[in-house]
Design a protein around this motif. Structure first.
Motif, PDB file in Angstrom:
ATOM      1  N   SER A  24      -2.923  14.130  -1.785  1.00  0.00           N
ATOM      2  CA  SER A  24      -2.034  12.793  -2.092  1.00  0.00           C
ATOM      3  C   SER A  24      -3.092  11.507  -2.570  1.00  0.00           C
ATOM      4  O   SER A  24      -4.305  11.703  -2.356  1.00  0.00           O
ATOM      5  CB  SER A  24      -1.464  12.261  -0.676  1.00  0.00           C
ATOM      6  N   VAL A  25      -2.747  10.531  -2.962  1.00  0.00           N
ATOM      7  CA  VAL A  25      -3.454   9.639  -3.257  1.00  0.00           C
ATOM      8  C   VAL A  25      -2.810   8.164  -2.702  1.00  0.00           C
ATOM      9  O   VAL A  25      -1.608   8.212  -2.595  1.00  0.00           O
ATOM     10  CB  VAL A  25      -3.436   9.347  -5.018  1.00  0.00           C
ATOM     11  N   THR A  26      -3.594   7.329  -2.539  1.00  0.00           N
ATOM     12  CA  THR A  26      -3.075   6.022  -1.818  1.00  0.00           C
ATOM     13  C   THR A  26      -3.677   4.936  -2.840  1.00  0.00           C
ATOM     14  O   THR A  26      -4.641   5.017  -3.360  1.00  0.00           O
ATOM     15  CB  THR A  26      -3.626   5.780  -0.543  1.00  0.00           C
ATOM     16  N   TYR A  27      -2.902   4.051  -3.066  1.00  0.00           N
ATOM     17  CA  TYR A  27      -3.099   2.946  -3.959  1.00  0.00           C
ATOM     18  C   TYR A  27      -2.492   1.685  -3.493  1.00  0.00           C
ATOM     19  O   TYR A  27      -1.363   1.402  -2.803  1.00  0.00           O
ATOM     20  CB  TYR A  27      -2.666   3.109  -5.481  1.00  0.00           C
TER      21      TYR A  27
ATOM     22  N   ARG B 140       0.895  -1.287  -0.047  1.00  0.00           N
ATOM     23  CA  ARG B 140       0.039  -0.101  -0.057  1.00  0.00           C
ATOM     24  C   ARG B 140       0.857   1.211   0.034  1.00  0.00           C
ATOM     25  O   ARG B 140       1.928   1.324   0.866  1.00  0.00           O
ATOM     26  CB  ARG B 140      -0.987  -0.012   1.147  1.00  0.00           C
ATOM     27  N   ARG B 141       0.769   2.067  -0.860  1.00  0.00           N
ATOM     28  CA  ARG B 141       1.868   3.190  -1.231  1.00  0.00           C
ATOM     29  C   ARG B 141       1.035   4.620  -1.226  1.00  0.00           C
ATOM     30  O   ARG B 141      -0.416   4.538  -1.668  1.00  0.00           O
ATOM     31  CB  ARG B 141       2.500   2.948  -2.372  1.00  0.00           C
ATOM     32  N   THR B 142       1.490   5.777  -0.869  1.00  0.00           N
ATOM     33  CA  THR B 142       0.974   7.050  -0.762  1.00  0.00           C
ATOM     34  C   THR B 142       1.995   7.808  -1.771  1.00  0.00           C
ATOM     35  O   THR B 142       3.050   7.859  -1.400  1.00  0.00           O
ATOM     36  CB  THR B 142       0.767   7.148   0.624  1.00  0.00           C
TER      37      THR B 142
ATOM     38  N   ASN C 225      -9.502   8.913  -2.358  1.00  0.00           N
ATOM     39  CA  ASN C 225      -8.607   9.717  -3.059  1.00  0.00           C
ATOM     40  C   ASN C 225      -9.409  10.557  -3.832  1.00  0.00           C
ATOM     41  O   ASN C 225     -10.714  10.780  -4.145  1.00  0.00           O
ATOM     42  CB  ASN C 225      -7.804   8.942  -4.143  1.00  0.00           C
TER      43      ASN C 225
ATOM     44  N   ASN D 243       0.152  10.415  -9.381  1.00  0.00           N
ATOM     45  CA  ASN D 243      -0.633  11.157  -8.968  1.00  0.00           C
ATOM     46  C   ASN D 243      -1.324  12.117  -9.959  1.00  0.00           C
ATOM     47  O   ASN D 243      -0.571  13.009 -10.512  1.00  0.00           O
ATOM     48  CB  ASN D 243      -0.607  11.731  -7.667  1.00  0.00           C
TER      49      ASN D 243
END
Length: 168
Positions: free
Chosen positions: A156-159, A52-54, A93, A150
């Motif tokens: 920010s976005v998390t995926y 899981r990354r931001t 997001n 992004n």
């Protein structure tokens, strides 16, 4: 270290329409799944990366598929072929997550040299090689970088990302 893995995707829908004396319906169910045994040949995989990354607003990151990513036990992973890729954008997001080719050493086997996929908030993409397929080639040093970006400023976005593949 042995790896057994599977990928699946399913879609269902039912289209209905009322007529004078009855309601007609057309149900649809499409499912596809592939199970991969442990190994490096056709229908096999021996490596998995998940995280899981931001990304900060307007940021990009380049994921090197050959020798930089670490597995769950801290060992470096070198993919020679990708058998499955799943990217899920967090529902919270505001911006999109964009995956595609990097500026340097892009992994072109999936989207070509300049192609990208947009993953909207709460959305996902899933790509898998069939059981009789060797997968999407990764070329260390010249074709091994998957860019994740992004799409905009302000937040920010998390995926989540899962990559399943083989080392040879």
């Amino acid at each position: 270290m042995a790896l057994t893995s599977s990928l699946s995707v399913a879609a269902s829908a039912e289209l209905t329409s009322a007529a004078d004396l009855a309601t007609g319906a057309v149900p649809l169910t499409v499912r596809h799944a592939v199970s991969l045994a442990s190994g490096t040949g056709v229908g096999k995989a021996d490596k998995v990366f998940h995280d899981r990354r931001t990304l900060a607003a307007s940021a990009t990151e380049d994921l090197d598929l050959a020798g930089v990513l670490l597995d769950s036990f801290g060992a470096a992973i070198t993919f020679a072929r990708v058998k499955g890729l799943v990217v899920t954008a967090a529902a919270g997001n505001v911006n999109n997550v964009v995956i595609g080719a990097a500026a340097a050493n892009p992994w072109t086997a999936l989207l070509g040299a300049t192609g990208t996929l947009i993953v909207r908030p709460g959305g996902f993409v899933c790509v898998g090689a069939g059981a009789a397929d060797v997968g999407y080639a990764v070329t260390a040093g010249s074709g091994d970088v998957l860019r994740v970006a992004n799409s905009g400023a302000g937040s920010s976005v998390t995926y989540d990302i899962v990559i399943i593949g083989a080392s040879a």
